[in-house]
Design a protein around this motif. Structure first.
Motif, PDB file in Angstrom:
ATOM      1  N   LEU A 216       0.795  -1.225   0.000  1.00 43.40           N
ATOM      2  CA  LEU A 216       0.000   0.000   0.000  1.00 43.40           C
ATOM      3  C   LEU A 216       0.824   1.270   0.000  1.00 43.40           C
ATOM      4  O   LEU A 216       0.439   2.259  -0.596  1.00 43.40           O
ATOM      5  CB  LEU A 216      -0.932  -0.023   1.203  1.00 43.40           C
ATOM      6  CG  LEU A 216      -1.925  -1.165   1.080  1.00 43.40           C
ATOM      7  CD1 LEU A 216      -1.920  -2.018   2.305  1.00 43.40           C
ATOM      8  CD2 LEU A 216      -3.296  -0.627   0.830  1.00 43.40           C
ATOM      9  N   SER A 217       1.987   1.243   0.639  1.00 44.93           N
ATOM     10  CA  SER A 217       2.726   2.507   0.699  1.00 44.93           C
ATOM     11  C   SER A 217       3.288   2.877  -0.678  1.00 44.93           C
ATOM     12  O   SER A 217       3.328   4.047  -1.038  1.00 44.93           O
ATOM     13  CB  SER A 217       3.826   2.430   1.753  1.00 44.93           C
ATOM     14  OG  SER A 217       4.552   1.244   1.619  1.00 44.93           O
ATOM     15  N   ALA A 254      -8.841  -0.641   8.150  1.00 45.00           N
ATOM     16  CA  ALA A 254      -8.116  -1.783   8.711  1.00 45.00           C
ATOM     17  C   ALA A 254      -6.859  -2.079   7.895  1.00 45.00           C
ATOM     18  O   ALA A 254      -5.783  -2.354   8.431  1.00 45.00           O
ATOM     19  CB  ALA A 254      -9.024  -3.000   8.743  1.00 45.00           C
ATOM     20  N   LEU A 255      -7.018  -2.019   6.588  1.00 43.33           N
ATOM     21  CA  LEU A 255      -5.902  -2.318   5.685  1.00 43.33           C
ATOM     22  C   LEU A 255      -4.744  -1.353   5.932  1.00 43.33           C
ATOM     23  O   LEU A 255      -3.591  -1.745   6.047  1.00 43.33           O
ATOM     24  CB  LEU A 255      -6.413  -2.172   4.256  1.00 43.33           C
ATOM     25  CG  LEU A 255      -5.663  -2.873   3.137  1.00 43.33           C
ATOM     26  CD1 LEU A 255      -5.602  -4.361   3.412  1.00 43.33           C
ATOM     27  CD2 LEU A 255      -6.364  -2.630   1.814  1.00 43.33           C
ATOM     28  N   ALA A 258      -2.869  -1.818   9.150  1.00 46.29           N
ATOM     29  CA  ALA A 258      -2.069  -3.046   9.235  1.00 46.29           C
ATOM     30  C   ALA A 258      -0.688  -2.889   8.620  1.00 46.29           C
ATOM     31  O   ALA A 258       0.171  -3.740   8.809  1.00 46.29           O
ATOM     32  CB  ALA A 258      -2.808  -4.192   8.552  1.00 46.29           C
ATOM     33  N   ILE A 259      -0.453  -1.790   7.884  1.00 45.57           N
ATOM     34  CA  ILE A 259       0.869  -1.635   7.271  1.00 45.57           C
ATOM     35  C   ILE A 259       1.877  -1.362   8.371  1.00 45.57           C
ATOM     36  O   ILE A 259       1.726  -0.422   9.133  1.00 45.57           O
ATOM     37  CB  ILE A 259       0.905  -0.416   6.321  1.00 45.57           C
ATOM     38  CG1 ILE A 259      -0.254  -0.441   5.352  1.00 45.57           C
ATOM     39  CG2 ILE A 259       2.226  -0.348   5.577  1.00 45.57           C
ATOM     40  CD1 ILE A 259      -0.312   0.808   4.500  1.00 45.57           C
ATOM     41  N   PRO A 260       2.922  -2.164   8.446  1.00 42.26           N
ATOM     42  CA  PRO A 260       3.939  -1.865   9.456  1.00 42.26           C
ATOM     43  C   PRO A 260       4.692  -0.594   9.063  1.00 42.26           C
ATOM     44  O   PRO A 260       5.056  -0.408   7.902  1.00 42.26           O
ATOM     45  CB  PRO A 260       4.862  -3.076   9.405  1.00 42.26           C
ATOM     46  CG  PRO A 260       4.222  -4.055   8.501  1.00 42.26           C
ATOM     47  CD  PRO A 260       3.248  -3.329   7.647  1.00 42.26           C
ATOM     48  N   GLU A 261       4.891   0.278  10.025  1.00 38.19           N
ATOM     49  CA  GLU A 261       5.482   1.577   9.727  1.00 38.19           C
ATOM     50  C   GLU A 261       6.967   1.582  10.087  1.00 38.19           C
ATOM     51  O   GLU A 261       7.338   1.405  11.241  1.00 38.19           O
ATOM     52  CB  GLU A 261       4.740   2.641  10.555  1.00 38.19           C
ATOM     53  CG  GLU A 261       5.335   4.017  10.500  1.00 38.19           C
ATOM     54  CD  GLU A 261       5.445   4.539   9.094  1.00 38.19           C
ATOM     55  OE1 GLU A 261       4.419   4.662   8.415  1.00 38.19           O
ATOM     56  OE2 GLU A 261       6.588   4.825   8.663  1.00 38.19           O
ATOM     57  N   PRO A 262       7.826   1.760   9.092  1.00 40.14           N
ATOM     58  CA  PRO A 262       9.249   1.740   9.386  1.00 40.14           C
ATOM     59  C   PRO A 262       9.751   2.993  10.077  1.00 40.14           C
ATOM     60  O   PRO A 262      10.792   2.964  10.736  1.00 40.14           O
ATOM     61  CB  PRO A 262       9.892   1.577   8.006  1.00 40.14           C
ATOM     62  CG  PRO A 262       8.886   2.049   7.036  1.00 40.14           C
ATOM     63  CD  PRO A 262       7.548   1.860   7.656  1.00 40.14           C
ATOM     64  N   LYS A 268       2.315   5.610  15.999  1.00 39.55           N
ATOM     65  CA  LYS A 268       1.632   4.509  15.338  1.00 39.55           C
ATOM     66  C   LYS A 268       0.158   4.824  15.162  1.00 39.55           C
ATOM     67  O   LYS A 268      -0.479   5.382  16.055  1.00 39.55           O
ATOM     68  CB  LYS A 268       1.740   3.254  16.196  1.00 39.55           C
ATOM     69  CG  LYS A 268       3.000   2.481  15.949  1.00 39.55           C
ATOM     70  CD  LYS A 268       2.908   1.143  16.656  1.00 39.55           C
ATOM     71  CE  LYS A 268       4.289   0.544  16.822  1.00 39.55           C
ATOM     72  NZ  LYS A 268       4.270  -0.692  17.561  1.00 39.55           N
ATOM     73  N   ARG A 269      -0.364   4.465  13.994  1.00 39.47           N
ATOM     74  CA  ARG A 269      -1.801   4.485  13.805  1.00 39.47           C
ATOM     75  C   ARG A 269      -2.376   3.462  14.759  1.00 39.47           C
ATOM     76  O   ARG A 269      -1.760   2.434  15.012  1.00 39.47           O
ATOM     77  CB  ARG A 269      -2.079   3.942  12.402  1.00 39.47           C
ATOM     78  CG  ARG A 269      -2.702   4.858  11.433  1.00 39.47           C
ATOM     79  CD  ARG A 269      -2.853   4.059  10.153  1.00 39.47           C
ATOM     80  NE  ARG A 269      -2.368   4.819   9.007  1.00 39.47           N
ATOM     81  CZ  ARG A 269      -3.159   5.616   8.288  1.00 39.47           C
ATOM     82  NH1 ARG A 269      -4.410   5.752   8.595  1.00 39.47           N
ATOM     83  NH2 ARG A 269      -2.668   6.255   7.255  1.00 39.47           N
ATOM     84  N   ARG A 271      -3.919   0.344  15.587  1.00 31.81           N
ATOM     85  CA  ARG A 271      -4.066  -0.805  14.719  1.00 31.81           C
ATOM     86  C   ARG A 271      -5.423  -1.468  14.898  1.00 31.81           C
ATOM     87  O   ARG A 271      -5.838  -1.806  15.984  1.00 31.81           O
ATOM     88  CB  ARG A 271      -2.963  -1.815  14.985  1.00 31.81           C
ATOM     89  CG  ARG A 271      -3.009  -2.943  13.974  1.00 31.81           C
ATOM     90  CD  ARG A 271      -1.910  -3.914  14.152  1.00 31.81           C
ATOM     91  NE  ARG A 271      -0.624  -3.340  13.791  1.00 31.81           N
ATOM     92  CZ  ARG A 271       0.514  -3.996  13.961  1.00 31.81           C
ATOM     93  NH1 ARG A 271       0.516  -5.183  14.496  1.00 31.81           N
ATOM     94  NH2 ARG A 271       1.641  -3.450  13.620  1.00 31.81           N
TER      95      ARG A 271
END
Lengths: 330, 329, 284
Positions: A216-217, A254-255, A258-262, A268-269, A271
């Motif tokens: 997604l990113s 939700a999608l 769920a993206i892990p944020e580097p 953090k959003r 989750r």
């Protein structure tokens, strides 16, 4: 606003599935179940969703790799949904494709020259010298060297193969390129190279992309507008930044969460962990297909399929939570 | 100081193929403490998976551990016989691989595969093993576990299979769980379920975790310390937060910069790392990243040693030669 | 076919002693058959006083019932046997590859019709059909080649079809379709070159089958006609003298055995060499 290059209307693609028992009823897999969207000239439209949601099927329907069940596909004003192979030929030049697996998208028995010259020979009659000139300038454009011309695919890395695929797609000056997960199989450091190249090409030639991916990113980065798919339906369409900053559909929310944020500096959003698994498309839930995993599911979701609401600024969402203005119904 | 669980010193693993020696791991050293979560990031071919397999002594011909020591709770694993290793593998150290589809035998029911492992390691009866299998499936969040045990792997989804693999690997309460790309084959929403599950289990079972992945985001959100691997070597090591905020090695910096930025409004152009990773058949003599590095110097033709840049951080890059000892940039 | 694959074949050939032996033996047979004319004897010249000699200094393999030099006849027989084997293989490979790729590529009703046809052909005991056909047609090498070719392509077609089905899903074949390539060129440029290893293996094994069939037909007197000879027809004429001149059956019999064995060994080696790496360990 510029005009649409591609318009998809109520596209459906069903596959018959043979039952495993001998006398069982034949069932229907609804891979794509009536989607509508349009792509403007020179734009990049992103299509995201999890595996099995039908995003690749849409891409392949548009370039007419297979017949569709029903619906219309308008390419530059002409409906190509029901054309036969002969009628399609002139559109085949204008619509090209770059696929996911760099190890399977190039014929291993052909060298770069043969690979890139193939579509040129289908759609024209260039002399070998003309072919070579064009190919050399294409190789230069995608960052490959002259001495790569007579090499075979196995001599290249994944990123380089993807460059060859892109050069091949460009060789016939297409108006539209289907990018079906073109970077998913590449390493992080190489993904950026390919994405930058796709952007440069678009700037130079004005080509239109349909960019299908599950990362997604990256999709946000490359796309102007994005459609989010779930189980054969598009549930939300929005400008990419809007989609990411203010997702409306619970699935999109939700999608994204769920993206892990580097980036460890960003808070953090919150989750949203979805419970359960994606239902089988053979056995999709009634009403809103997402309701079985939706944290906001209501009674109406079981009975009524949510219509796609256009809520302004080209934004669309299919969810019972919202009214026509995109406000949450209390 | 916490108890040292695992220590790897100068590990070298090669594969002897028809084309020559592929030096997959070229001298890697690190330690792991009890209960720690260590992330190992690297791209394909960086040697991260081979290293995991080396720790488990699962390297098979034509691969060979050439050199090094792997000390597990004070004992050197490399000197052990296959029989002794088997007692450790699965019992004290467990491995979950990337592909849950191929890790389960497709023609054997889930229940049988799980009870076999439990019976082998814990020497309990069949009844007891079945009871424990049901407990385990409950622990990894699988609904109606009794029924699942009667199913074949192909009847389950990828996320479900990975849950079962995790359940099997924690069945013997291992001290260390090595997860090699556990979520790469899964969708993001399933990935976040699995990662949540793993971190919950880690706390509950008090085990250490080595999380191997190519996804920087996964490391950032789940690990305490991280090793960045490239070309069979560890480029940089440190606590996740500091390392990601202030990368010292140009490779780490490049990796982070090649990700799309989240800054709102204007779209920033990506900054890719040019070129492609080194060929491990003929790895370069010097720094493996030299030919892609924007800061390359003459000195890079020689392999740099590790420079300490902080009490907890070290990096293999000549740029930090002068910083040895003091901590300013 | 690329260079890497050929290197794999070479490596496999030198690694496997039997394979190397088989390969050398076949080359020796081939050269011997090609240079049969160097023999000082005429294969068809009869000399009754020399008949049924045992192998000796002058006649290496002895002489047959008409006093012809048996060694020379064996060499000329090799020509026929190998040629029939090779040519029948070509016929079978051409038909099998065409039917297999068309069936696999187009699928649907075309596939259904072709495969049912293949199954029907396979279910008929082909040897008896061959006998029948042979009785109606003028016996000769061409007839033999065509008949053997026509009755052995089905296995190749089935293998080629299943390979085509898997190659068809590769993205480069999809790309060819998406870019408007004709079906004919897609099959010839993208599918056949990539299943060439399979075709070569099937073809190699097919030669063995064809040689064996030729021998059987000729042994029954339906194949190669006098004065020409193949190993099979030599066996046929030798059976009357098995008591007094055992060597007459021995030489062609063993040659058939060895040749067929060699082609089978070679086919096996090719299969191992072409197999994707890593799959070797899983095979028993």
């Amino acid at each position: 606003m510029s005009e649409n290059l591609l318009e998809v209307k109520d596209l459906k693609k069903y596959y018959p599935v043979k039952s495993s028992s001998l006398f069982g009823k034949e069932r229907v897999l609804k891979a794509v179940d009536g989607v509508n969207f349009s792509i403007k000239k020179g734009e990049t439209f992103g299509l995201v969703g999890e595996s099995g949601c039908g995003k690749s099927t849409i891409g392949r329907s548009i370039i007419r790799l297979h017949d569709i069940t029903s619906g219309n596909i308008f390419f530059d004003g002409d409906d190509i949904a029901s054309l036969n192979e002969k009628g399609l030929k002139k559109y085949r030049r204008r619509m090209q494709a770059v696929f996911q697996d760099p190890y399977a998208s190039l014929n291993p028995t052909m060298n770069v020259f043969e690979l890139i010259s193939e579509p040129m020979k289908i759609h024209g009659n260039p002399t070998p010298a003309e072919q070579k000139d064009t190919i050399l300038s294409l190789l230069d454009q995608v960052g490959l060297k002259k001495d790569h011309l007579y090499r075979y695919p196995h001599e290249f890395s994944g990123g380089q193969r993807q460059r060859v695929s892109i050069a091949r797609a460009l060789s016939v000056n297409p108006d539209f390129i289907l990018c079906d997960e073109p970077i998913s199989a590449l390493d992080v450091s190489v993904q950026a190279q390919v994405v930058n190249m796709l952007e440069d090409i678009q700037e130079k030639t004005g080509v239109t992309y349909l960019f299908i991916a599950h990362d997604l990113s990256m999709v946000r980065h490359i796309s102007n507008r994005i459609g989010v798919m779930y189980l054969g339906d598009i549930v939300e369409i929005a400008e990419s930044d809007e989609l990411y900053t203010e997702p409306l559909h619970p699935y999109t929310q939700a999608l994204l969460s769920a993206i892990p944020e580097p980036d460890t500096t960003i808070a953090k959003r919150e989750r949203i962990v979805l419970s359960g698994e994606v239902p089988s498309p053979l056995n999709a839930p009634s009403g809103c297909k997402f309701r079985t995993r939706c944290p906001h599911a209501m009674d109406i979701c079981r009975e009524v399929v949510p219509p796609m609401l256009a809520i302004g600024n080209g934004r669309q969402v299919a969810c019972h939570l919202y009214d026509e203005e995109g406000k949450i119904i209390e | 100081m916490a108890e040292k669980l695992l220590e790897v010193v100068d590990l070298k693993t090669s594969f002897y193929t028809g084309a020559g020696e592929v030096q997959a791991v070229r001298g890697v050293s690190f330690q792991l403490e009890k209960g720690e979560v260590l992330g190992i990031v690297g791209e394909s071919g960086s040697g991260k998976s081979v290293m995991a397999k080396s720790i488990m002594s699962l390297i098979q011909s034509p691969g060979k551990i050439k050199q090094g020591d792997i000390t597990w709770r004070g004992e050197n694993l490399l000197g052990k016989s296959e029989k002794q290793l088997r007692a450790i593998r699965g019992n004290e150290i467990s491995l979950i691989s990337q592909d849950p589809m191929s890790a389960l035998n497709p023609v054997v029911k889930i229940g049988k595969q799980m009870t076999e492992v439990i019976i082998r390691h814990q020497r309990v009866g069949k009844k007891e093993a079945e009871k424990r299998a049901v407990d385990l499936l409950g622990k990894v969040g699988i609904s109606s576990p009794e029924e699942r045990l009667k199913q074949y792997p192909h009847e389950l989804s990828g996320g479900m299979k990975q849950r079962i693999m995790i359940g099997m690997s924690i069945s013997c309460q291992p001290e260390l769980l090595i997860a090699d790309e556990p979520t790469t084959a899964l969708d993001v929403t399933i990935q976040s379920q699995i990662l949540n599950l793993m971190s919950a289990l880690k706390d509950k079972e008090q085990m250490a975790l080595i999380l191997i992945t190519h996804d920087l985001g996964v490391v950032a959100e789940n690990c305490e310390r991280v090793l960045v691997m490239y070309g069979g070597l560890i480029m940089e090591e440190g606590p996740v937060k500091e390392l990601f905020q202030n990368p010292k090695h140009p490779y780490t910096e490049g990796l982070l910069r090649s990700l799309p930025k989240r800054s709102n409004g204007v779209k920033e152009r990506l900054v890719p790392i040019q070129g492609s990773p080194p060929d491990l058949l003929n790895p370069p003599q010097g720094c493996p990243f030299a030919d892609r590095c924007p800061y390359v110097m003459d000195k890079c033709a020689e392999l740099p040693p590790y420079f300490k840049v902080d009490s907890e951080r070290k990096t293999m890059c000549w740029l930090h030669e002068s910083e040895e000892g003091d901590n300013h940039e | 076919m690329n260079k890497r694959k050929w290197n794999g074949v070479k490596r496999e050939l030198f690694k496997n002693k039997y394979a190397l032996m088989a390969f050398v033996l076949l080359i020796v047979f081939l050269i011997a058959a090609l240079f049969a004319f160097l023999s000082p004897f005429d294969p068809n010249k009869m000399s009754i006083i020399d008949k049924l000699q045992s192998p000796n200094g002058k006649h290496l393999f002895g002489t047959d019932e008409y006093g012809r030099d048996y060694f020379t006849r064996v060499l000329y027989g090799a020509r026929v046997s190998l040629a029939v084997g090779f040519l029948s293989m070509i016929v079978a490979v051409v038909i099998g590859t065409t039917v297999g790729t068309v069936s696999g590529y187009f699928g649907g009703w075309i596939d259904n019709i072709l495969m049912r046809f293949v199954e029907v052909l396979m279910s008929i005991p082909s040897f008896f059909l061959m006998l029948l056909l042979n009785a109606y047609m003028k016996p000769g090498i061409t007839t033999l080649v065509l008949i053997i070719g026509f009755f052995t392509w089905m296995e190749i077609a089935r293998i080629v079809r299943s390979e085509t089905l898997s190659i068809k899903e590769r993205e480069y074949v999809m790309y060819a379709k998406a870019s408007g390539q004709s079906s004919f060129l897609t099959i010839t440029k993208h599918i056949i070159p990539n299943i060439a290893p399979t075709i070569i293996i099937a073809g190699t094994l097919n030669i063995a089958t064809a040689i064996l069939m030729e021998s059987s037909l000729s042994f029954l007197g339906l194949g190669v006609q006098q004065p020409n000879s193949s190993w099979g027809s030599m066996l046929n004429s030798a059976q009357g003298y098995i008591g007094e001149a055992w060597h007459l059956t021995l030489f062609p019999g063993f040659l058939i055995l060895f040749t067929v064995l060699c082609f089978n060994v070679l086919g096996d080696v090719l299969r191992v060499a072409f197999e994707p790496k890593g799959a070797n360990g899983e095979k028993k």
